[in-house]
Design a protein around this motif. Structure first.
Motif, PDB file in Angstrom:
ATOM      1  N   HIS A   1       0.829  -1.204   0.000  1.00 18.93           N
ATOM      2  CA  HIS A   1       0.000   0.000   0.000  1.00 18.93           C
ATOM      3  C   HIS A   1       0.864   1.256   0.000  1.00 18.93           C
ATOM      4  O   HIS A   1       2.058   1.205   0.267  1.00 18.93           O
ATOM      5  CB  HIS A   1      -0.930   0.024   1.218  1.00 18.93           C
ATOM      6  N   PHE A   2       0.217   2.356  -0.340  1.00 20.36           N
ATOM      7  CA  PHE A   2       0.837   3.664  -0.143  1.00 20.36           C
ATOM      8  C   PHE A   2      -0.249   4.654   0.261  1.00 20.36           C
ATOM      9  O   PHE A   2      -1.438   4.411   0.067  1.00 20.36           O
ATOM     10  CB  PHE A   2       1.647   4.142  -1.358  1.00 20.36           C
ATOM     11  N   HIS A   3       0.181   5.753   0.883  1.00 25.70           N
ATOM     12  CA  HIS A   3      -0.736   6.755   1.405  1.00 25.70           C
ATOM     13  C   HIS A   3      -0.748   8.014   0.550  1.00 25.70           C
ATOM     14  O   HIS A   3       0.271   8.400  -0.010  1.00 25.70           O
ATOM     15  CB  HIS A   3      -0.328   7.152   2.831  1.00 25.70           C
ATOM     16  N   LEU A   4      -1.903   8.632   0.500  1.00 24.86           N
ATOM     17  CA  LEU A   4      -2.088   9.938  -0.112  1.00 24.86           C
ATOM     18  C   LEU A   4      -2.602  10.847   0.995  1.00 24.86           C
ATOM     19  O   LEU A   4      -3.571  10.503   1.672  1.00 24.86           O
ATOM     20  CB  LEU A   4      -3.131   9.880  -1.227  1.00 24.86           C
ATOM     21  N   ASP A   5      -1.926  11.970   1.223  1.00 25.12           N
ATOM     22  CA  ASP A   5      -2.334  12.869   2.299  1.00 25.12           C
ATOM     23  C   ASP A   5      -2.146  14.322   1.897  1.00 25.12           C
ATOM     24  O   ASP A   5      -1.273  14.651   1.110  1.00 25.12           O
ATOM     25  CB  ASP A   5      -1.507  12.606   3.567  1.00 25.12           C
ATOM     26  N   HIS A   6      -2.957  15.166   2.487  1.00 20.09           N
ATOM     27  CA  HIS A   6      -2.902  16.607   2.309  1.00 20.09           C
ATOM     28  C   HIS A   6      -1.539  17.125   2.743  1.00 20.09           C
ATOM     29  O   HIS A   6      -1.051  16.764   3.799  1.00 20.09           O
ATOM     30  CB  HIS A   6      -4.019  17.202   3.171  1.00 20.09           C
ATOM     31  N   TYR A   7      -0.896  17.941   1.942  1.00 21.90           N
ATOM     32  CA  TYR A   7       0.483  18.313   2.234  1.00 21.90           C
ATOM     33  C   TYR A   7       0.677  19.654   2.933  1.00 21.90           C
ATOM     34  O   TYR A   7       1.803  20.064   3.165  1.00 21.90           O
ATOM     35  CB  TYR A   7       1.356  18.249   0.988  1.00 21.90           C
ATOM     36  N   ASP A   8      -0.354  20.357   3.325  1.00 21.08           N
ATOM     37  CA  ASP A   8      -0.164  21.629   4.032  1.00 21.08           C
ATOM     38  C   ASP A   8       0.303  21.419   5.472  1.00 21.08           C
ATOM     39  O   ASP A   8       0.811  22.330   6.094  1.00 21.08           O
ATOM     40  CB  ASP A   8      -1.441  22.463   4.035  1.00 21.08           C
ATOM     41  N   ASP A   9       0.123  20.219   6.002  1.00 21.59           N
ATOM     42  CA  ASP A   9       0.588  19.895   7.348  1.00 21.59           C
ATOM     43  C   ASP A   9       2.018  19.370   7.237  1.00 21.59           C
ATOM     44  O   ASP A   9       2.245  18.305   6.680  1.00 21.59           O
ATOM     45  CB  ASP A   9      -0.328  18.847   7.959  1.00 21.59           C
ATOM     46  N   PRO A  10       3.017  20.097   7.741  1.00 27.43           N
ATOM     47  CA  PRO A  10       4.412  19.679   7.589  1.00 27.43           C
ATOM     48  C   PRO A  10       4.705  18.284   8.148  1.00 27.43           C
ATOM     49  O   PRO A  10       5.523  17.558   7.609  1.00 27.43           O
ATOM     50  CB  PRO A  10       5.190  20.745   8.366  1.00 27.43           C
ATOM     51  N   ALA A  11       4.023  17.904   9.219  1.00 30.14           N
ATOM     52  CA  ALA A  11       4.258  16.575   9.794  1.00 30.14           C
ATOM     53  C   ALA A  11       3.817  15.482   8.825  1.00 30.14           C
ATOM     54  O   ALA A  11       4.462  14.445   8.700  1.00 30.14           O
ATOM     55  CB  ALA A  11       3.509  16.436  11.118  1.00 30.14           C
ATOM     56  N   ILE A  12       2.728  15.717   8.120  1.00 29.89           N
ATOM     57  CA  ILE A  12       2.225  14.745   7.152  1.00 29.89           C
ATOM     58  C   ILE A  12       3.048  14.781   5.878  1.00 29.89           C
ATOM     59  O   ILE A  12       3.356  13.755   5.290  1.00 29.89           O
ATOM     60  CB  ILE A  12       0.733  14.991   6.850  1.00 29.89           C
ATOM     61  N   ALA A  13       3.421  15.966   5.456  1.00 33.00           N
ATOM     62  CA  ALA A  13       4.149  16.119   4.190  1.00 33.00           C
ATOM     63  C   ALA A  13       5.421  15.290   4.175  1.00 33.00           C
ATOM     64  O   ALA A  13       5.774  14.707   3.156  1.00 33.00           O
ATOM     65  CB  ALA A  13       4.471  17.583   3.946  1.00 33.00           C
ATOM     66  N   SER A  14       6.116  15.208   5.297  1.00 30.46           N
ATOM     67  CA  SER A  14       7.369  14.456   5.324  1.00 30.46           C
ATOM     68  C   SER A  14       7.134  12.954   5.402  1.00 30.46           C
ATOM     69  O   SER A  14       8.032  12.178   5.105  1.00 30.46           O
ATOM     70  CB  SER A  14       8.226  14.915   6.496  1.00 30.46           C
ATOM     71  N   ALA A  15       5.935  12.538   5.798  1.00 29.14           N
ATOM     72  CA  ALA A  15       5.666  11.114   5.983  1.00 29.14           C
ATOM     73  C   ALA A  15       4.826  10.495   4.872  1.00 29.14           C
ATOM     74  O   ALA A  15       4.777   9.289   4.746  1.00 29.14           O
ATOM     75  CB  ALA A  15       4.962  10.897   7.319  1.00 29.14           C
ATOM     76  N   THR A  16       4.172  11.306   4.059  1.00 28.69           N
ATOM     77  CA  THR A  16       3.261  10.761   3.063  1.00 28.69           C
ATOM     78  C   THR A  16       4.011  10.292   1.813  1.00 28.69           C
ATOM     79  O   THR A  16       5.093  10.766   1.505  1.00 28.69           O
ATOM     80  CB  THR A  16       2.179  11.796   2.682  1.00 28.69           C
ATOM     81  N   ASP A  17       3.408   9.349   1.116  1.00 32.46           N
ATOM     82  CA  ASP A  17       3.984   8.844  -0.128  1.00 32.46           C
ATOM     83  C   ASP A  17       3.600   9.738  -1.306  1.00 32.46           C
ATOM     84  O   ASP A  17       4.418  10.024  -2.166  1.00 32.46           O
ATOM     85  CB  ASP A  17       3.519   7.412  -0.373  1.00 32.46           C
ATOM     86  N   VAL A  18       2.325  10.131  -1.350  1.00 35.29           N
ATOM     87  CA  VAL A  18       1.823  11.008  -2.409  1.00 35.29           C
ATOM     88  C   VAL A  18       1.108  12.181  -1.751  1.00 35.29           C
ATOM     89  O   VAL A  18       0.064  11.998  -1.119  1.00 35.29           O
ATOM     90  CB  VAL A  18       0.853  10.259  -3.355  1.00 35.29           C
ATOM     91  N   PRO A  19       1.670  13.386  -1.862  1.00 30.29           N
ATOM     92  CA  PRO A  19       1.003  14.551  -1.279  1.00 30.29           C
ATOM     93  C   PRO A  19      -0.209  14.961  -2.124  1.00 30.29           C
ATOM     94  O   PRO A  19      -0.162  14.918  -3.348  1.00 30.29           O
ATOM     95  CB  PRO A  19       2.080  15.632  -1.314  1.00 30.29           C
ATOM     96  N   LEU A  20      -1.288  15.337  -1.449  1.00 27.71           N
ATOM     97  CA  LEU A  20      -2.502  15.763  -2.141  1.00 27.71           C
ATOM     98  C   LEU A  20      -2.658  17.273  -2.067  1.00 27.71           C
ATOM     99  O   LEU A  20      -2.427  17.884  -1.017  1.00 27.71           O
ATOM    100  CB  LEU A  20      -3.734  15.113  -1.510  1.00 27.71           C
ATOM    101  N   ALA A  21      -3.067  17.859  -3.175  1.00 35.36           N
ATOM    102  CA  ALA A  21      -3.381  19.279  -3.216  1.00 35.36           C
ATOM    103  C   ALA A  21      -4.726  19.510  -2.533  1.00 35.36           C
ATOM    104  O   ALA A  21      -5.527  18.592  -2.387  1.00 35.36           O
ATOM    105  CB  ALA A  21      -3.409  19.767  -4.660  1.00 35.36           C
ATOM    106  N   ASN A  22      -4.966  20.757  -2.134  1.00 38.14           N
ATOM    107  CA  ASN A  22      -6.205  21.039  -1.395  1.00 38.14           C
ATOM    108  C   ASN A  22      -7.149  22.000  -2.104  1.00 38.14           C
ATOM    109  O   ASN A  22      -8.141  22.393  -1.536  1.00 38.14           O
ATOM    110  CB  ASN A  22      -5.866  21.590  -0.013  1.00 38.14           C
ATOM    111  N   ARG A  23      -6.860  22.372  -3.330  1.00 38.47           N
ATOM    112  CA  ARG A  23      -7.742  23.298  -4.054  1.00 38.47           C
ATOM    113  C   ARG A  23      -8.580  22.553  -5.078  1.00 38.47           C
ATOM    114  O   ARG A  23      -8.059  21.833  -5.923  1.00 38.47           O
ATOM    115  CB  ARG A  23      -6.925  24.351  -4.776  1.00 38.47           C
TER     116      ARG A  23
END
Length: 98
Positions: free
Chosen positions: A40-62
Motif C-alpha cells: 500500500h501507499f498513502h495519499l495525504d494533504h500536504y499543508d501539514d508539515p508533519a504529514i508532508a514528510s511522511a506521506t507517499d503522495v502529497p494531495l493538493a487542497n484546491r
C-alpha cells in the motif's frame, strides 16, 4: 514543478483525480512499486508539515471546480487475487470471479 495530485468527489458523485506531469510520474512510481511485500501507499494533504514528510503522495487542497469535494487523505491497497480469494471472496463475485 512539484507534484500536484487533486483527488475529488464531483457534485454528481463521480470520482476524479487531476494530476500534473510530476504528479502523474509520482503516482505511476508508487503504483509500480506495489507488491506482496509493499502492499500500500498513502495519499495525504500536504499543508501539514508533519504529514508532508511522511506521506507517499502529497494531495493538493484546491478544488478545480465549485462544488467539488477535495479529499484530504487516502490509501491505495494492492490486493492479489489469491489474497482476495482467501480473505475477501465476496469482492471476486462482484467482478465475475477470478
Amino acid at each position: 514543478m512539484k507534484p500536484r495530485v487533486t483527488v475529488s468527489v464531483l457534485p454528481d458523485g463521480s470520482f476524479s483525480i487531476a494530476v500534473n506531469e510530476a504528479g502523474r510520474d509520482l503516482l505511476i512510481e508508487e503504483l509500480d512499486g506495489l507488491s506482496r511485500e509493499w502492499d500500500h501507499f498513502h495519499l495525504d494533504h500536504y499543508d501539514d508539515p508533519a504529514i508532508a514528510s511522511a506521506t507517499d503522495v502529497p494531495l493538493a487542497n484546491r478544488a478545480y471546480a465549485p462544488g467539488d469535494q477535495v479529499l484530504k487523505n487516502g490509501k491505495v491497497l494492492f490486493r492479489p487475487d489469491d489474497w482476495d480469494a482467501t480473505y475477501f471472496p465476496h469482492v471476486l463475485d462482484e467482478c465475475g470471479g477470478s
